[in-house]
Write a protein that holds these residues in place. Sequence first.
Motif, mmCIF file in Angstrom:
data_model
loop_
_atom_site.group_PDB
_atom_site.id
_atom_site.type_symbol
_atom_site.label_atom_id
_atom_site.label_comp_id
_atom_site.label_asym_id
_atom_site.label_seq_id
_atom_site.Cartn_x
_atom_site.Cartn_y
_atom_site.Cartn_z
ATOM 1 N N THR A 97 0.847 -1.184 0.000
ATOM 2 C CA THR A 97 0.000 0.000 0.000
ATOM 3 C C THR A 97 0.884 1.235 0.000
ATOM 4 O O THR A 97 1.902 1.272 0.694
ATOM 5 C CB THR A 97 -0.905 -0.002 1.250
ATOM 6 O OG1 THR A 97 -1.751 -1.153 1.189
ATOM 7 C CG2 THR A 97 -1.771 1.256 1.330
ATOM 8 N N LEU A 98 0.506 2.231 -0.787
ATOM 9 C CA LEU A 98 1.206 3.516 -0.783
ATOM 10 C C LEU A 98 0.319 4.524 -0.066
ATOM 11 O O LEU A 98 -0.890 4.561 -0.285
ATOM 12 C CB LEU A 98 1.474 3.990 -2.215
ATOM 13 C CG LEU A 98 2.382 3.085 -3.053
ATOM 14 C CD1 LEU A 98 2.438 3.571 -4.489
ATOM 15 C CD2 LEU A 98 3.777 3.016 -2.461
ATOM 16 N N VAL A 99 0.939 5.328 0.790
ATOM 17 C CA VAL A 99 0.176 6.338 1.532
ATOM 18 C C VAL A 99 1.019 7.596 1.662
ATOM 19 O O VAL A 99 2.229 7.529 1.870
ATOM 20 C CB VAL A 99 -0.255 5.809 2.931
ATOM 21 C CG1 VAL A 99 0.934 5.353 3.751
ATOM 22 C CG2 VAL A 99 -1.070 6.847 3.690
ATOM 23 N N ASP A 100 0.377 8.752 1.512
ATOM 24 C CA ASP A 100 1.067 10.031 1.649
ATOM 25 C C ASP A 100 0.831 10.590 3.048
ATOM 26 O O ASP A 100 -0.311 10.623 3.519
ATOM 27 C CB ASP A 100 0.526 11.043 0.634
ATOM 28 C CG ASP A 100 0.871 10.678 -0.808
ATOM 29 O OD1 ASP A 100 1.656 9.729 -1.002
ATOM 30 O OD2 ASP A 100 0.358 11.339 -1.723
ATOM 31 N N VAL A 101 1.924 11.016 3.699
ATOM 32 C CA VAL A 101 1.805 11.663 5.007
ATOM 33 C C VAL A 101 2.519 13.014 4.946
ATOM 34 O O VAL A 101 3.456 13.184 4.175
ATOM 35 C CB VAL A 101 2.393 10.801 6.151
ATOM 36 C CG1 VAL A 101 1.661 9.480 6.267
ATOM 37 C CG2 VAL A 101 3.882 10.592 5.983
ATOM 38 N N PRO A 102 2.079 13.973 5.753
ATOM 39 C CA PRO A 102 2.729 15.287 5.744
ATOM 40 C C PRO A 102 4.194 15.164 6.186
ATOM 41 O O PRO A 102 4.505 14.437 7.123
ATOM 42 C CB PRO A 102 1.929 16.092 6.767
ATOM 43 C CG PRO A 102 0.614 15.382 6.872
ATOM 44 C CD PRO A 102 0.919 13.934 6.651
#
Length: 108
Positions: free
Chosen positions: A76-81
Amino acid sequence: GKRQERGEWARSEHRSNGHESDSYGKFSHEEGMIRLTISKGRTHGVRPSDVVSTIAFHANIPGYTIGKIHIHDHHTLVDVPEQFLAQVLTNSESYRINKQPVSVEVAN
């Protein structure tokens, strides 16, 4: 004609959290966001809500700050600040999704 195109667009399976979903690459297209990879995916029963709740809980960051989530079969790819990156990675050894340990690291 137009009707068919619209139908195909509406059937798209990809969740984009209200953002346009134009790329599944290793880099976030949102300014200030860092793309991470999680070692489990669709075949492990991962859902977007699992990703948000796990990261928000273990990193102690607000769930709404988490960006795009792209669930693939085996990861899974996820963007975080960017400002929360250290917090997210600090406790990554304790992350679990569906009671399975997962690894979280910067996508490369």
